[in-house]
Design an enzyme around this catalytic site. Structure first.
Site, PDB file in Angstrom:
ATOM      1  N   ASP A 210     -43.707  59.831 -10.085  1.00 54.78           N
ATOM      2  CA  ASP A 210     -42.998  58.784 -10.840  1.00 54.78           C
ATOM      3  C   ASP A 210     -41.549  59.210 -11.061  1.00 54.78           C
ATOM      4  O   ASP A 210     -41.242  60.401 -11.052  1.00 54.78           O
ATOM      5  CB  ASP A 210     -43.702  58.615 -12.194  1.00 54.78           C
ATOM      6  CG  ASP A 210     -43.466  57.250 -12.811  1.00 54.78           C
ATOM      7  OD1 ASP A 210     -42.626  56.491 -12.297  1.00 54.78           O
ATOM      8  OD2 ASP A 210     -44.130  56.945 -13.821  1.00 54.78           O
TER       9      ASP A 210
ATOM     10  N   GLU B  28     -50.119  58.156 -12.042  1.00 54.27           N
ATOM     11  CA  GLU B  28     -48.678  58.443 -11.916  1.00 54.27           C
ATOM     12  C   GLU B  28     -48.318  59.675 -12.734  1.00 54.27           C
ATOM     13  O   GLU B  28     -48.647  59.760 -13.914  1.00 54.27           O
ATOM     14  CB  GLU B  28     -47.857  57.247 -12.415  1.00 54.27           C
ATOM     15  CG  GLU B  28     -48.100  55.982 -11.622  1.00 54.27           C
ATOM     16  CD  GLU B  28     -47.084  54.882 -11.919  1.00 54.27           C
ATOM     17  OE1 GLU B  28     -46.207  55.086 -12.782  1.00 54.27           O
ATOM     18  OE2 GLU B  28     -47.178  53.822 -11.283  1.00 54.27           O
TER      19      GLU B  28
ATOM     20  N   GLU C  28     -49.044  48.297 -13.064  1.00 56.85           N
ATOM     21  CA  GLU C  28     -48.986  49.562 -13.801  1.00 56.85           C
ATOM     22  C   GLU C  28     -49.371  49.295 -15.252  1.00 56.85           C
ATOM     23  O   GLU C  28     -48.878  48.347 -15.870  1.00 56.85           O
ATOM     24  CB  GLU C  28     -47.576  50.153 -13.737  1.00 56.85           C
ATOM     25  CG  GLU C  28     -47.461  51.418 -14.598  1.00 56.85           C
ATOM     26  CD  GLU C  28     -46.124  52.146 -14.473  1.00 56.85           C
ATOM     27  OE1 GLU C  28     -45.188  51.612 -13.840  1.00 56.85           O
ATOM     28  OE2 GLU C  28     -46.030  53.260 -15.032  1.00 56.85           O
TER      29      GLU C  28
ATOM     30  N   GLU D 208     -38.872  50.888  -8.824  1.00 52.14           N
ATOM     31  CA  GLU D 208     -39.039  50.287 -10.157  1.00 52.14           C
ATOM     32  C   GLU D 208     -37.671  49.931 -10.723  1.00 52.14           C
ATOM     33  O   GLU D 208     -36.652  50.456 -10.282  1.00 52.14           O
ATOM     34  CB  GLU D 208     -39.836  51.190 -11.092  1.00 52.14           C
ATOM     35  CG  GLU D 208     -39.477  52.644 -11.094  1.00 52.14           C
ATOM     36  CD  GLU D 208     -40.387  53.473 -12.003  1.00 52.14           C
ATOM     37  OE1 GLU D 208     -41.511  53.053 -12.310  1.00 52.14           O
ATOM     38  OE2 GLU D 208     -39.946  54.559 -12.410  1.00 52.14           O
TER      39      GLU D 208
ATOM     40  N   ASN E  77     -50.381  56.109 -16.113  1.00 51.94           N
ATOM     41  CA  ASN E  77     -49.511  57.275 -16.262  1.00 51.94           C
ATOM     42  C   ASN E  77     -50.279  58.443 -16.866  1.00 51.94           C
ATOM     43  O   ASN E  77     -50.968  58.287 -17.871  1.00 51.94           O
ATOM     44  CB  ASN E  77     -48.332  56.940 -17.174  1.00 51.94           C
ATOM     45  CG  ASN E  77     -47.392  55.943 -16.526  1.00 51.94           C
ATOM     46  OD1 ASN E  77     -46.611  56.296 -15.653  1.00 51.94           O
ATOM     47  ND2 ASN E  77     -47.500  54.684 -16.931  1.00 51.94           N
TER      48      ASN E  77
HETATM   49  P1  C2E Z   1     -42.630  54.648 -16.308  1.00 54.95           P
HETATM   50  O1  C2E Z   1     -44.005  55.088 -16.004  1.00 54.95           O
HETATM   51  O2  C2E Z   1     -41.570  55.016 -15.334  1.00 54.95           O
HETATM   52  O3  C2E Z   1     -42.719  53.063 -16.495  1.00 54.95           O
HETATM   53  C1  C2E Z   1     -41.722  52.169 -16.129  1.00 54.95           C
HETATM   54  C2  C2E Z   1     -40.878  51.773 -17.315  1.00 54.95           C
HETATM   55  O4  C2E Z   1     -39.819  50.937 -16.859  1.00 54.95           O
HETATM   56  C3  C2E Z   1     -41.628  50.936 -18.336  1.00 54.95           C
HETATM   57  O5  C2E Z   1     -41.090  51.240 -19.627  1.00 54.95           O
HETATM   58  C4  C2E Z   1     -41.251  49.515 -17.947  1.00 54.95           C
HETATM   59  O6  C2E Z   1     -41.373  48.577 -19.012  1.00 54.95           O
HETATM   60  C5  C2E Z   1     -39.821  49.711 -17.566  1.00 54.95           C
HETATM   61  N1  C2E Z   1     -39.342  48.685 -16.631  1.00 54.95           N
HETATM   62  C6  C2E Z   1     -40.043  47.992 -15.723  1.00 54.95           C
HETATM   63  N2  C2E Z   1     -39.263  47.150 -15.024  1.00 54.95           N
HETATM   64  C7  C2E Z   1     -38.013  47.301 -15.524  1.00 54.95           C
HETATM   65  C8  C2E Z   1     -36.749  46.692 -15.205  1.00 54.95           C
HETATM   66  O7  C2E Z   1     -36.612  45.840 -14.321  1.00 54.95           O
HETATM   67  N3  C2E Z   1     -35.681  47.107 -15.927  1.00 54.95           N
HETATM   68  C9  C2E Z   1     -35.795  48.063 -16.904  1.00 54.95           C
HETATM   69  N4  C2E Z   1     -34.683  48.388 -17.568  1.00 54.95           N
HETATM   70  N5  C2E Z   1     -36.966  48.653 -17.226  1.00 54.95           N
HETATM   71  C10 C2E Z   1     -38.061  48.282 -16.529  1.00 54.95           C
HETATM   72  P2  C2E Z   1     -42.033  51.531 -20.868  1.00 54.95           P
HETATM   73  O8  C2E Z   1     -43.231  50.645 -20.843  1.00 54.95           O
HETATM   74  O9  C2E Z   1     -41.154  51.530 -22.077  1.00 54.95           O
HETATM   75  O10 C2E Z   1     -42.541  52.993 -20.578  1.00 54.95           O
HETATM   76  C11 C2E Z   1     -41.675  54.090 -20.592  1.00 54.95           C
HETATM   77  C12 C2E Z   1     -42.361  55.335 -20.123  1.00 54.95           C
HETATM   78  O11 C2E Z   1     -43.366  55.742 -21.065  1.00 54.95           O
HETATM   79  C13 C2E Z   1     -43.103  55.159 -18.819  1.00 54.95           C
HETATM   80  O12 C2E Z   1     -42.178  55.221 -17.753  1.00 54.95           O
HETATM   81  C14 C2E Z   1     -44.061  56.336 -18.870  1.00 54.95           C
HETATM   82  O13 C2E Z   1     -43.426  57.529 -18.466  1.00 54.95           O
HETATM   83  C15 C2E Z   1     -44.372  56.418 -20.358  1.00 54.95           C
HETATM   84  N6  C2E Z   1     -45.683  55.791 -20.605  1.00 54.95           N
HETATM   85  C16 C2E Z   1     -45.996  54.495 -20.801  1.00 54.95           C
HETATM   86  N7  C2E Z   1     -47.324  54.328 -20.982  1.00 54.95           N
HETATM   87  C17 C2E Z   1     -47.886  55.570 -20.877  1.00 54.95           C
HETATM   88  C18 C2E Z   1     -49.223  56.082 -20.952  1.00 54.95           C
HETATM   89  O14 C2E Z   1     -50.220  55.352 -21.120  1.00 54.95           O
HETATM   90  N8  C2E Z   1     -49.382  57.441 -20.792  1.00 54.95           N
HETATM   91  C19 C2E Z   1     -48.330  58.276 -20.563  1.00 54.95           C
HETATM   92  N9  C2E Z   1     -48.583  59.584 -20.415  1.00 54.95           N
HETATM   93  N10 C2E Z   1     -47.058  57.830 -20.467  1.00 54.95           N
HETATM   94  C20 C2E Z   1     -46.834  56.497 -20.622  1.00 54.95           C
HETATM   95 MG    MG Z   2     -40.868  55.407 -13.725  1.00 54.34          MG
HETATM   96 MG    MG Z   3     -45.099  55.099 -14.427  1.00 56.39          MG
END
Ligand code: C2E
Ligand code: MG
Ligand code: MG
Length: 392
Positions: free
Chosen positions: A296, A266, A176, A353, A234
């Site tokens: 998602d 997603e 991802e 996830e 995403n």
């Molecule tokens: P998401 O799409 O549900 O991504 C998964 C989030 O869970 C990611 O946080 C990831 O770092 C985190 N994660 C993965 N494995 C674990 C784990 O084992 N434990 C915990 N506690 N967390 C874990 P991240 O990178 O901070 O992203 C947060 C959200 O921000 C994403 O949730 C997504 O909704 C949004 N996001 C990130 N990049 C983009 C993007 O390029 N475009 C858009 N529209 N949204 C984005």
């Molecule tokens: Mg998610």
């Molecule tokens: Mg995602």
């Protein structure tokens, strides 16, 4: 993070149990430990101390001010300390208090049933991250729209990649793409700060575009290395409200020589507030062209059964709140099991996830979940680090 450098506070009314906790912490190498016999004492100590402790280990059942009340005070004072909840109470109750603490903006490392175990304590402390490394960059001024616009144009928005693995044999299914801002002064800023900003001020199109471009570049790197992994990107809902979104994505894939079957989009947010017609039109067109589409954070307020009924998804990603620490928690296990089953019956790929521990993984193996993603395997990594991790 070396847990020996952490400062701790133990809030526990029973002197003997407090000594047990302190002894375990010392044996883990922690030396800065403050003790308090109830919530009042703890709050007094916190007010008097120049800096809040990194981690507070808190019992829930205490005479005077109990743990729940103490946590409420911590939330109100916007405490920067991370919390570990310890209790002999029913695990369901413990996780409900955990949810309450998180809802107040506190960082919770996890819960620990009593009697305490040294291994579990060490594991939870190992999760500690300094607050300035956390997503919202606590304490920093919020970025402005202008600053973000320049950052996008300047290439400061960088796609990090977190692997998705087959449960069956542990091989890589794909990754991802998660946005990070390589900020010239503040270092790596998480998406929690700038995605909502981008959505508010009309920059989400530009941001999504650079994420799609970097993801397709990365896909080609994998392909050159002989790997047929898929990349997930995403998409915010506002992006899909533009009528030409599907065609633009398809055009980009074509220019990159990318097969749409290797790209999964997603979608997180609720469709309730969306301008539905263009969103459904775009998703249908993306599916027709062969792109995968994932729901998602399934199971949270944003992703519902109604969504599943109206959109031709190919993948269901169960939200991490139902995945991590599911074992032994009746509610989480039931929700997780029924989500995986639902995915199977709808012939969707099931993804969990937030897999952080071996025990999280073993539940998913038993349930027959298809793919897993989480810190147990790897955190999101910059492209070169991902390539090194995946040994390509
Ligand atoms: P998401 O799409 O549900 O991504 C998964 C989030 O869970 C990611 O946080 C990831 O770092 C985190 N994660 C993965 N494995 C674990 C784990 O084992 N434990 C915990 N506690 N967390 C874990 P991240 O990178 O901070 O992203 C947060 C959200 O921000 C994403 O949730 C997504 O909704 C949004 N996001 C990130 N990049 C983009 C993007 O390029 N475009 C858009 N529209 N949204 C984005
Ligand atoms: Mg998610
Ligand atoms: Mg995602």
């Amino acid at each position: 993070m070396d847990i020996r450098s952490l400062s701790l506070m133990v809030v526990e009314d029973q002197a003997v149990q407090r000594q047990v906790a302190v002894g375990m912490l010392r044996s883990l190498g922690v030396s800065a430990i403050h003790e308090a016999a109830d919530g009042y004492q703890a709050l007094d100590a916190l007010r008097a101390a120049p800096e809040s402790p990194d981690v507070i280990v808190c019992d829930l059942r205490m005479p005077g001010m109990d743990g729940i009340e103490f946590i409420r005070h911590l939330g109100e004072s916007k405490s920067a300390s991370s919390i570990i909840l310890a209790s002999a109470l029913d695990p369901t109750l413990l996780s409900s208090v955990e949810a309450m603490a998180r809802a107040q903006g506190l960082s919770v490392l996890g819960t620990i049933p009593k009697p305490l175990s040294r291994d579990r304590l060490g594991e939870l402390l190992g999760r500690f991250e300094r607050p300035d490394l956390l997503g919202p960059n606590a304490g920093q001024p919020r970025a402005s729209a202008n600053e973000l616009e320049e950052a996008i144009a300047d290439g400061q928005i960088v796609a990090y990649f977190q692997p998705k693995l087959h449960v069956e044999d542990g091989t890589i299914a794909g990754a991802e793409a998660l946005a990070r801002w390589h900020h010239p002064r503040r270092g790596v800023v998480g998406p929690g700060e700038f995605i909502p900003l981008a959505e508010e001020c009309g920059l989400i199109d530009a941001l999504t575009w650079v994420m799609l471009e970097q993801s397709m570049d990365e896909l080609n790197t994998w392909r050159r290395a002989g790997q047929d992994w898929a990349v997930s990107v995403n998409l915010s809902l506002p992006y899909l409200e533009y009528n030409g979104a599907a065609d633009r994505i398809a055009g980009l894939a074509e220019r990159h020589g990318v097969d749409p079957r290797h790209v999964v989009l997603e979608i997180t947010e609720s469709l309730a507030s969306a301008n539905l017609a263009p969103v459904l039109g775009n998703v249908a067109r993306l599916r027709m062209k062969g792109f995968g589409v994932a729901i998602d954070d399934y199971g949270t307020g944003y992703s519902s059964l109604k969504q599943l009924a109206s959109i031709p998804f190919t993948e269901l990603k169960v939200d991490q709140t139902f995945v991590h620490n599911a074992k032994g928690n009746r509610q989480r296990e039931a929700i997780l099991a029924s989500s995986v089953e639902l995915a199977r019956r709808l012939q969707l790929v099931s993804v969990a996830e937030g897999v952080e521990t071996q025990s999280d993984l073993s539940v998913l193996e038993t349930l027959g979940c298809d793919l897993v993603q989480g810190f147990l395997f790897a955190r999101p990594m910059a492209a070169p680090d991902f390539a090194a991790w995946a040994e390509i």
